[in-house]
Motif scaffolding. Structure first.
Motif, PDB file in Angstrom:
ATOM      1  N   GLU A 204       2.429  11.317   9.204  1.00  0.00           N
ATOM      2  CA  GLU A 204       2.127  11.768  10.561  1.00  0.00           C
ATOM      3  C   GLU A 204       1.284  10.787  11.366  1.00  0.00           C
ATOM      4  N   GLY A 205       0.963   9.622  10.778  1.00  0.00           N
ATOM      5  CA  GLY A 205       0.221   8.611  11.518  1.00  0.00           C
ATOM      6  C   GLY A 205      -1.272   8.851  11.577  1.00  0.00           C
ATOM      7  N   LYS A 206      -1.803   9.665  10.704  1.00  0.00           N
ATOM      8  CA  LYS A 206      -3.239   9.936  10.701  1.00  0.00           C
ATOM      9  C   LYS A 206      -4.001   8.714  10.203  1.00  0.00           C
ATOM     10  N   ARG A 207      -5.031   8.323  10.950  1.00  0.00           N
ATOM     11  CA  ARG A 207      -5.875   7.211  10.516  1.00  0.00           C
ATOM     12  C   ARG A 207      -6.737   7.656   9.343  1.00  0.00           C
ATOM     13  N   LEU A 208      -6.706   6.864   8.247  1.00  0.00           N
ATOM     14  CA  LEU A 208      -7.429   7.232   7.034  1.00  0.00           C
ATOM     15  C   LEU A 208      -8.730   6.458   6.878  1.00  0.00           C
ATOM     16  N   TRP A 209      -8.676   5.139   7.137  1.00  0.00           N
ATOM     17  CA  TRP A 209      -9.898   4.334   7.053  1.00  0.00           C
ATOM     18  C   TRP A 209      -9.712   3.018   7.787  1.00  0.00           C
ATOM     19  N   GLN A 210     -10.843   2.337   8.013  1.00  0.00           N
ATOM     20  CA  GLN A 210     -10.832   1.015   8.618  1.00  0.00           C
ATOM     21  C   GLN A 210     -11.742   0.099   7.810  1.00  0.00           C
ATOM     22  N   LEU A 211     -11.353  -1.173   7.727  1.00  0.00           N
ATOM     23  CA  LEU A 211     -12.117  -2.163   6.979  1.00  0.00           C
ATOM     24  C   LEU A 211     -12.250  -3.417   7.836  1.00  0.00           C
ATOM     25  N   ARG A 212     -13.468  -3.891   8.004  1.00  0.00           N
ATOM     26  CA  ARG A 212     -13.681  -5.108   8.792  1.00  0.00           C
ATOM     27  C   ARG A 212     -13.508  -6.333   7.896  1.00  0.00           C
ATOM     28  N   LEU A 213     -12.543  -7.175   8.266  1.00  0.00           N
ATOM     29  CA  LEU A 213     -12.330  -8.441   7.571  1.00  0.00           C
ATOM     30  C   LEU A 213     -12.894  -9.578   8.412  1.00  0.00           C
ATOM     31  N   GLU A 233      -7.101 -17.243  10.601  1.00  0.00           N
ATOM     32  CA  GLU A 233      -6.729 -18.497  11.250  1.00  0.00           C
ATOM     33  C   GLU A 233      -7.507 -19.689  10.713  1.00  0.00           C
ATOM     34  N   LYS A 234      -8.619 -19.460  10.038  1.00  0.00           N
ATOM     35  CA  LYS A 234      -9.409 -20.542   9.457  1.00  0.00           C
ATOM     36  C   LYS A 234      -8.998 -20.850   8.022  1.00  0.00           C
ATOM     37  N   GLY A 235      -7.983 -20.133   7.528  1.00  0.00           N
ATOM     38  CA  GLY A 235      -7.479 -20.395   6.188  1.00  0.00           C
ATOM     39  C   GLY A 235      -8.174 -19.621   5.088  1.00  0.00           C
ATOM     40  N   LEU A 236      -8.918 -18.585   5.437  1.00  0.00           N
ATOM     41  CA  LEU A 236      -9.572 -17.757   4.426  1.00  0.00           C
ATOM     42  C   LEU A 236      -8.621 -16.651   3.981  1.00  0.00           C
ATOM     43  N   VAL A 237      -8.251 -16.685   2.696  1.00  0.00           N
ATOM     44  CA  VAL A 237      -7.389 -15.647   2.117  1.00  0.00           C
ATOM     45  C   VAL A 237      -8.292 -14.517   1.617  1.00  0.00           C
ATOM     46  N   GLN A 238      -8.090 -13.318   2.136  1.00  0.00           N
ATOM     47  CA  GLN A 238      -8.850 -12.147   1.703  1.00  0.00           C
ATOM     48  C   GLN A 238      -7.892 -11.154   1.062  1.00  0.00           C
ATOM     49  N   ALA A 243      -6.113   0.681  -2.631  1.00  0.00           N
ATOM     50  CA  ALA A 243      -6.260   1.888  -3.444  1.00  0.00           C
ATOM     51  C   ALA A 243      -7.711   2.353  -3.497  1.00  0.00           C
ATOM     52  N   LYS A 244      -8.636   1.461  -3.150  1.00  0.00           N
ATOM     53  CA  LYS A 244     -10.045   1.860  -3.076  1.00  0.00           C
ATOM     54  C   LYS A 244     -10.218   2.869  -1.949  1.00  0.00           C
ATOM     55  N   LEU A 245     -11.239   3.694  -2.036  1.00  0.00           N
ATOM     56  CA  LEU A 245     -11.418   4.814  -1.116  1.00  0.00           C
ATOM     57  C   LEU A 245     -11.389   4.385   0.346  1.00  0.00           C
ATOM     58  N   GLU A 246     -12.078   3.317   0.683  1.00  0.00           N
ATOM     59  CA  GLU A 246     -12.110   2.816   2.055  1.00  0.00           C
ATOM     60  C   GLU A 246     -11.527   1.400   2.144  1.00  0.00           C
ATOM     61  N   GLY A 247     -10.751   1.001   1.153  1.00  0.00           N
ATOM     62  CA  GLY A 247     -10.249  -0.356   1.094  1.00  0.00           C
ATOM     63  C   GLY A 247     -11.373  -1.312   0.698  1.00  0.00           C
ATOM     64  N   GLU A 248     -11.052  -2.362  -0.021  1.00  0.00           N
ATOM     65  CA  GLU A 248     -12.101  -3.272  -0.489  1.00  0.00           C
ATOM     66  C   GLU A 248     -11.529  -4.667  -0.671  1.00  0.00           C
ATOM     67  N   VAL A 249     -12.270  -5.680  -0.200  1.00  0.00           N
ATOM     68  CA  VAL A 249     -11.904  -7.066  -0.458  1.00  0.00           C
ATOM     69  C   VAL A 249     -12.328  -7.392  -1.882  1.00  0.00           C
ATOM     70  N   VAL A 250     -11.363  -7.693  -2.763  1.00  0.00           N
ATOM     71  CA  VAL A 250     -11.667  -7.899  -4.174  1.00  0.00           C
ATOM     72  C   VAL A 250     -11.798  -9.374  -4.530  1.00  0.00           C
ATOM     73  N   ILE A 251     -11.275 -10.281  -3.697  1.00  0.00           N
ATOM     74  CA  ILE A 251     -11.424 -11.707  -3.954  1.00  0.00           C
ATOM     75  C   ILE A 251     -11.141 -12.472  -2.667  1.00  0.00           C
ATOM     76  N   GLU A 252     -11.720 -13.657  -2.535  1.00  0.00           N
ATOM     77  CA  GLU A 252     -11.475 -14.532  -1.388  1.00  0.00           C
ATOM     78  C   GLU A 252     -11.139 -15.932  -1.892  1.00  0.00           C
ATOM     79  N   LEU A 253     -10.307 -16.625  -1.141  1.00  0.00           N
ATOM     80  CA  LEU A 253      -9.969 -18.019  -1.424  1.00  0.00           C
ATOM     81  C   LEU A 253      -9.975 -18.771  -0.105  1.00  0.00           C
ATOM     82  N   ASP A 254     -10.820 -19.775   0.027  1.00  0.00           N
ATOM     83  CA  ASP A 254     -10.954 -20.510   1.281  1.00  0.00           C
ATOM     84  C   ASP A 254     -10.144 -21.799   1.221  1.00  0.00           C
TER      85      ASP A 254
END
Length: 279
Positions: A204-213, A233-238, A243-254
């Motif tokens: 139904e398009g309900k917003r569940l969570w937001q995560l700032r990257l 755009e700076k080449g940072l892979v996030q 599946a985490k409750l509010e979404g989670e960045v689990v690793i970064e590669l620059d």
């Protein structure tokens, strides 16, 4: 623009509207200067609509403020099979292939006016959605439904033949930026240019969570193994675990290089094109 393939040939379209076909060994099969044939087809920022190929036809959206059109090119020769006049407004969206409820392949052409469903072989318009749409992020197809960047995000369920599609829902809170929507299971994800990743449910398009990257973003996220790979755009892979409750960045590669294009996934690898190299 990203290249397209039918499994035997590779097709490429450049920002100059030059179009070419190659075999899989890289030998040139044909070349078509669409910029020469239609010299007024351009915009101030450059063309970026990617190709799709279906039923022996290569579909190229060359939509702009002046000589705006979409063409169906014969995949064997590059000659026009058909050509449709399109809304005269700069448009960077790419066509999307989908199947109607009867199993017929159609191509979705998105513009500022909305969406047109077209037969790849003939160019015949089967139906249209006329409530307007974005001219930057493109329509995503998943589970037989069309996720259109229109009035936020609008989801259509196609019927058969020329039957008007069923509108399932519209959610203004799921508006994407430059990146196109991504569907993963029963969740849809949109990413705005500033780096806000929004998760909604596909029912139904309900917003569940937001995560700032860490933004800004132009590339569309890609998914594999239940994870989302978001490259700014700076080449940072996030890498996001949705599946985490509010979404989670689990690793970064620059990669520390400019990345505008969307990554690709193949052969167990993630391919990222920067302004200098292929990673």
């Amino acid at each position: 623009p990203s290249p397209a393939s039918d499994g035997r040939h590779l097709f490429a379209l450049w920002s100059s509207n030059d179009c070419a076909a190659f075999d899989l060994d890289g030998n040139l099969l044909w070349y078509r200067g669409l910029g020469r044939d239609y010299p007024n087809a351009s915009n101030s920022l450059g063309m970026s609509s990617s190709l799709v190929v279906a039923e022996g036809v290569l579909i190229a959206q060359v939509e702009n403020d002046s000589e705006s059109f979409t063409a169906g090119l014969d995949a064997k020769t590059g000659v026009n099979r058909w050509k449709l006049d399109r809304p005269k407004r700069a448009n960077w969206t790419s066509p999307s292939l989908f199947q109607d409820s009867a199993g017929r392949t159609l191509v979705a052409l998105q513009s500022s006016k909305g969406l047109a469903a077209v037969e790849p072989a003939s160019g015949q318009v089967r139906w249209s959605f006329d409530r307007g749409a974005s001219t930057v992020p493109s329509t995503t197809v998943s589970g037989g439904r069309l996720f259109i960047p229109s009035n936020g995000l609008t989801v259509l369920e196609p019927g058969a033949a020329a039957e008007t599609p069923k509108e399932l829902w519209t959610a203004t809170q799921l508006r994407p930026g430059t990146a196109s929507p991504v569907v993963l299971g029963d969740r849809v994800f949109t990413l705005n240019d500033g780096g806000i990743l929004t998760c909604g449910d596909t029912t139904e398009g309900k917003r569940l969570w937001q995560l700032r990257l860490k933004g800004p973003f132009s590339a569309t996220p890609v998914s594999a193994g239940g994870l989302l790979y978001c490259v700014n755009e700076k080449g940072l892979v996030q890498v996001v675990d949705p599946a985490k409750l509010e979404g989670e960045v689990v690793i970064e590669l620059d990669l520390a290089q400019t990345v505008i294009g969307t990554p690709s996934i193949a052969a167990g690898s993630l391919f990222v094109r920067s302004d200098e190299k292929l990673w």
